[in-house]
Design a protein around this motif. Structure first.
Motif, PDB file in Angstrom:
ATOM      1  N   HIS A   1       0.831  -1.209   0.000  1.00  0.00           N
ATOM      2  CA  HIS A   1       0.000   0.000   0.000  1.00  0.00           C
ATOM      3  C   HIS A   1       0.868   1.264   0.000  1.00  0.00           C
ATOM      4  N   PHE A   2       1.957   1.229   0.765  1.00  0.00           N
ATOM      5  CA  PHE A   2       2.873   2.377   0.738  1.00  0.00           C
ATOM      6  C   PHE A   2       3.405   2.601  -0.675  1.00  0.00           C
ATOM      7  N   LYS A   3       3.700   1.496  -1.331  1.00  0.00           N
ATOM      8  CA  LYS A   3       4.230   1.589  -2.685  1.00  0.00           C
ATOM      9  C   LYS A   3       3.208   2.225  -3.624  1.00  0.00           C
ATOM     10  N   GLU A   4       1.962   1.837  -3.459  1.00  0.00           N
ATOM     11  CA  GLU A   4       0.904   2.400  -4.300  1.00  0.00           C
ATOM     12  C   GLU A   4       0.799   3.909  -4.097  1.00  0.00           C
ATOM     13  N   LEU A   5       0.874   4.311  -2.840  1.00  0.00           N
ATOM     14  CA  LEU A   5       0.802   5.745  -2.550  1.00  0.00           C
ATOM     15  C   LEU A   5       1.990   6.474  -3.171  1.00  0.00           C
TER      16      LEU A   5
END
Lengths: 114, 114
Positions: free
Chosen positions: B78-82
């Motif tokens: 999820h951090f990567k997506e952000l």
DNA sequence: ATGTTTATTCTATGATTATGAAACTAACGA
DNA sequence: TCGTTAGTTTCATAATCATAGAATAAACAT
């Protein structure tokens, strides 16, 4: 207006699809409206290539399909998603298909990002 | 800043997931930052339950998993997506994990909705 | 050096979403 | 009435997404 987190995710999800975002922008930006009116666009069912309110909209509902190379049912689905997210409301009135953009929701999003 | 439509859909998609939105809000709202600094939060790798900058953040990175009942790899995803959406940038510096919220992007979205 | 802690990457899988075809409904005109 | 046009709903399917487990890497303490 304060909303549950899931309401915001719903709105963002509705705008996360390129086709839906285009449709929404078409309603939100490209149509001039009379002051005080909430009606952003009126599409003639018979495919009149206009925004019935004040011009500016170059594609009528029936042409969105060609324009986006999508089937009628898919467009219908996308409109429904935008409605479910509360971004627009649609109603049919005889030959007219009316769309209102919910300006409150736009404000809500902007407030959310403050 | 003018961006392609797909950049906006990417941003909206990133915010369309409840967990990602929570994480983003945690970084964006719940952390106090020194004036002029872009650093919104610093998480100690060893799980110190604090925002290293000024307090206010009650969950450190390693606790987000418990808090959200998600696995570490999912949180990482999820951090990567952000990051891919350009909403935040992350970097590791020794024991510190630094997150910057990209305020320009926020402004871009708000302008977009004008 | 070795083990521990923490985060990332890879992989598999179940869930959700986007799409169009076909069936259906509503409005209109001949 | 019957055919045409416009939009919706249902259904099936391909594509994408969310998730966790396992393997990997990086930092540090002993």
């Amino acid at each position: 207006m304060i909303m549950k987190l899931t309401n915001y995710t719903k709105i963002f999800k509705a705008l996360s699809n390129e086709h839906r975002l285009k449709i929404f922008l078409m309603l939100y930006k490209n149509c001039c409206v009379p002051e005080g009116s909430k009606v952003m666009a009126e599409f003639h069912i018979k495919g009149e290539p206009c925004c019935a309110v004040k011009g500016g909209m170059e594609k009528a509902f029936t042409k969105i399909c060609d324009c986006m190379k999508l089937s009628r049912s898919t467009i219908s689905h996308h409109f429904k998603e935008l409605q479910n997210a509360g971004l627009i409301t649609c109603e049919r009135e005889g030959q007219l298909f009316r769309c209102r953009v919910n300006k409150d929701v736009i404000k809500t999003i902007k407030d959310f990002l403050k």
